[in-house]
Design a protein around this motif. Sequence first.
Motif, short mmCIF file in Angstrom:
data_model
loop_
_atom_site.label_atom_id
_atom_site.label_comp_id
_atom_site.label_asym_id
_atom_site.label_seq_id
_atom_site.Cartn_x
_atom_site.Cartn_y
_atom_site.Cartn_z
N TYR A 148 0.83 -1.18 0.00
CA TYR A 148 0.00 0.00 0.00
C TYR A 148 0.88 1.25 0.00
N PRO A 149 0.39 2.33 -0.52
CA PRO A 149 1.11 3.60 -0.31
C PRO A 149 1.15 3.92 1.18
N THR A 150 2.17 4.59 1.60
CA THR A 150 2.28 4.98 2.99
C THR A 150 1.23 6.03 3.32
N ARG A 151 1.02 6.25 4.60
CA ARG A 151 0.05 7.26 5.01
C ARG A 151 0.42 8.64 4.49
N PRO A 152 1.67 9.09 4.65
CA PRO A 152 2.00 10.42 4.10
C PRO A 152 1.76 10.52 2.60
N GLN A 153 2.04 9.46 1.86
CA GLN A 153 1.79 9.48 0.42
C GLN A 153 0.29 9.60 0.13
N THR A 154 -0.52 8.88 0.88
CA THR A 154 -1.97 8.96 0.69
C THR A 154 -2.49 10.36 1.01
N TYR A 155 -1.97 10.96 2.08
CA TYR A 155 -2.39 12.32 2.43
C TYR A 155 -2.04 13.30 1.32
N VAL A 156 -0.87 13.12 0.72
CA VAL A 156 -0.45 14.02 -0.37
C VAL A 156 -1.38 13.86 -1.57
N ILE A 157 -1.75 12.63 -1.90
CA ILE A 157 -2.64 12.39 -3.04
C ILE A 157 -4.01 13.02 -2.78
N ILE A 158 -4.52 12.86 -1.58
CA ILE A 158 -5.82 13.46 -1.25
C ILE A 158 -5.74 14.98 -1.29
N ALA A 159 -4.63 15.55 -0.79
CA ALA A 159 -4.46 17.00 -0.84
C ALA A 159 -4.43 17.50 -2.28
N ILE A 160 -3.83 16.74 -3.18
CA ILE A 160 -3.81 17.13 -4.60
C ILE A 160 -5.24 17.20 -5.15
N ALA A 161 -6.08 16.24 -4.77
CA ALA A 161 -7.47 16.25 -5.23
C ALA A 161 -8.19 17.50 -4.74
N TRP A 162 -7.98 17.89 -3.49
CA TRP A 162 -8.63 19.07 -2.95
C TRP A 162 -8.10 20.35 -3.62
#
Length: 390
Positions: A148-162
């Motif tokens: 899985y992507p790490t938590r920080p990586q997932t947070y960055v991806i979600i921030a890009i969407a926002w």
Amino acid sequence: MATTPGYRLDDLAPADGGAPTAETHDDAFASKLSREADIVIGVYLILIGTGSVLGNGRVLWLSYRNWAKLRPVELFVVSLAVTDVGISLFGYPFAATSSLLGRWSFGSAGCTWYGFTGFFFGTASIANMALMSIMRFMIVYKKYPGPYPTRPQTYVIIAIAWLYGLFWACAPLAGWSRYHVEPFGLSCTVDWGGFSRGAAGMSFILCLLVFCVALPVTAVVASFAGIFVIYRHAKKGVVTHLQNNPTMSKKRKKMERALTLTALAVCGGFLLAWLPYAVVGLWSAVAGVDAVPLALASAAPLFAKSSSLWNPIIYLGTNNRFRLNMCACLAKELRTQTAVHAQQLEMPARLSPRGPLALNLPAAADPQALNPPSTAGPQPDAALQTSHIL
């Protein structure tokens, strides 16, 4: 709030032949529907908004309680729940109030706010879904148990969407097109009619259709089509580095399928709700706002707004862990309430320093049992035994 009498927009058309606008004629904010339809729409929006806040609020609460255990797909679902709660709190109250009053009642500034919030949360939602779909494809494509992507990586991806949603929502505020009242007069959105009024409006609508509709939808459809093909071929064997642990392989495979089903259902529900609205918007942009039947122009955005209510229902129906956590939390609350109630029933009565002894004794207590008579020697008077309490 006082309203002005309604007139037909045809009677208020500008002399130069241009389309009437909210800035030039207040009547653009008047409802074009019947009074009964206005009330039905208002009640509908209240129910949708209340259900969305309660359902998605429950998702957020359970996610908060199990935050350390959430997987990347579930983090995306949390992000989608935030967008649904946002539009329900910051958008629907304006439209519901206007529907009950029979006209848009918050002026041009309120129209801009409503259009901005709806476009921002909607674009952020579809961007979240596109990135979630691509992530699911990458995980499945790497085969089980792809990391899985790490938590920080997932947070960055979600921030890009926002940030993606924020960019497109701010574009009309910066002068690239604008937010405008919808044809039926009870809510606001991007100015689809600007497509035929100038180069700025045309370029914005084209970019909106490409970057906010076509590309995200293509990413979602292509990702899940690829996942479907991989699943069909995955039946032929087990991943090599899990051959020594086939039990874990089956467990992981079942979990991955469940997570993919959740992502597919959430994305499918959102696209089913919003694609009719995108089609109606394109129709009104190309053929003109007046070319779209009023019933269809009002029904499409109302149906799209129901998507905020679907996600918690879909998530509850496709995610077993969510259901178990929800049932466990409800059972824990019930046990807590029962324990508190039982403790209150078992709490002994407090002694009164002034009351007689008979009133301070518990109901089930026997005074003779508390002061058993002694068999040795004469018994003192009962008044002497209790005189220090009186």
